[in-house]
Design an enzyme around this catalytic site. Structure first.
Site, PDB file in Angstrom:
ATOM      1  CB  CYS A  93       4.942  11.516  50.443  1.00 38.29           C
ATOM      2  SG  CYS A  93       6.103  11.704  51.360  1.00 38.29           S
ATOM      3  CG  HIS A 194       1.497  10.524  54.861  1.00 38.44           C
ATOM      4  ND1 HIS A 194       1.522   9.408  53.856  1.00 38.44           N
ATOM      5  CD2 HIS A 194       2.929  10.921  54.672  1.00 38.44           C
ATOM      6  CE1 HIS A 194       3.159   9.352  53.113  1.00 38.44           C
ATOM      7  NE2 HIS A 194       3.692  10.131  54.186  1.00 38.44           N
TER       8      HIS A 194
HETATM    9  N1  GLN Z   1      11.119   8.962  50.556  1.00 42.92           N
HETATM   10  C1  GLN Z   1      10.305   9.877  49.881  1.00 42.92           C
HETATM   11  C2  GLN Z   1      11.173  11.286  50.796  1.00 42.92           C
HETATM   12  O1  GLN Z   1      11.469  10.765  51.268  1.00 42.92           O
HETATM   13  C3  GLN Z   1       8.819   9.980  49.967  1.00 42.92           C
HETATM   14  C4  GLN Z   1       9.066  10.113  51.258  1.00 42.92           C
HETATM   15  C5  GLN Z   1       7.536   9.350  51.862  1.00 42.92           C
HETATM   16  O2  GLN Z   1       6.965   8.754  51.423  1.00 42.92           O
HETATM   17  N2  GLN Z   1       6.940   9.583  52.805  1.00 42.92           N
HETATM   18  O3  GLN Z   1      10.684  12.081  50.252  1.00 42.92           O
END
Ligand code: GLN
Length: 242
Positions: A93, A194
């Site tokens: 992510c 995740h």
């Molecule tokens: N802030 C980034 C987004 O919302 C990554 C979020 C995350 O790592 N879950 O795309």
């Protein structure tokens, strides 16, 4: 054999259980009597381009990404050199986004990426949240589906040099438009999954271990593990979310 892992910014970039990926890599090494060590590398700390076999970079909120992106500028050359020297990568992510060419958040300036992945990310109008099932398409990775959980607003678009990690069966993936999830470029994998990702996807964990150990041990072979529980977790997630 000894597996050396660099965990980038664990205090700031390890949301939604991403630290579990480190636990999986270490356990699946030690269960095979392979030594495994983890160096946590935070803001302001040096990254040794010659030391690591595997680099892990988890996800984080936009405000943490701003701080991390500024620090990454000082580490970017060493990280690129490490990948050039054969280190494997798993980036999830926010970590995935920052190892691409750039990330344009909803507010503020564009964040320059490290350029490990030929990909760029633009903040989207809504959050893409939910369970994900992917049909992987990676050389030497078994075709067993990959399962995980996504929560991001960023929309990632792949360039010519970045192949998708796989096709979506369920979920939004890279951008909710082109039916792709993640990317694989050489030994480097970027993904929105995740969860943690690796405990329920032991085949991907072992793929990464093989790539990482291959940096220094040319004939590295991994013995079979008893993965009954891990595979049931994978199969049940595929069944529930496909
Ligand atoms: N802030 C980034 C987004 O919302 C990554 C979020 C995350 O790592 N879950 O795309």
């Amino acid at each position: 054999m000894h597996l050396r892992i660099a965990h980038l910014y664990p205090k700031r970039m390890s949301i939604y259980g991403d630290h579990g990926n480190i636990l999986t890599l270490v356990r699946r090494s030690r269960w095979r009597h392979i030594a495994a060590s983890v160096d946590e590398i935070e803001v302001g700390q040096k990254f040794d381009s010659k030391r690591y076999d595997l680099i892990f970079f988890g996800g984080g909120q936009d405000q943490e990404q701003d701080t991390v992106a500024a620090d990454l500028k000082k580490k970017a050359g060493a990280i690129r050199e490490a990948v050039g020297n054969g280190a494997a990568v798993l980036a999830v992510c926010g970590g995935y986004q920052l190892l691409g060419n750039y990330y344009q958040p909803a507010e503020g300036d564009r964040l320059e990426g490290v350029g490990i992945f030929d990909a760029h990310t633009e903040a989207g109008p809504k959050r893409l949240i939910g369970n994900v099932v992917v049909e992987p398409d990676v050389l030497d990775l078994p075709k067993r589906p990959l399962v995980g959980f996504e929560n991001h607003s960023g929309l990632t678009f792949l360039g010519e040099d970045a192949n998708p990690l796989g096709k979506l069966k369920t979920g939004f993936g890279n951008n909710g438009r082109d039916n792709t999830e993640g990317t694989v470029q050489g030994k480097a994998i970027g993904t929105y999954l995740h969860g943690s990702l690796l405990p329920k996807n032991p085949h991907l964990a072992d793929w990464l271990l093989k790539q990482a150990l291959g940096r220094r041990y040319k004939n590295a072979r991994l013995g079979e593990l008893e993965d009954a529980f891990e595979l049931v977790a994978n199969e049940q997630a595929v069944e529930r979310f496909s």
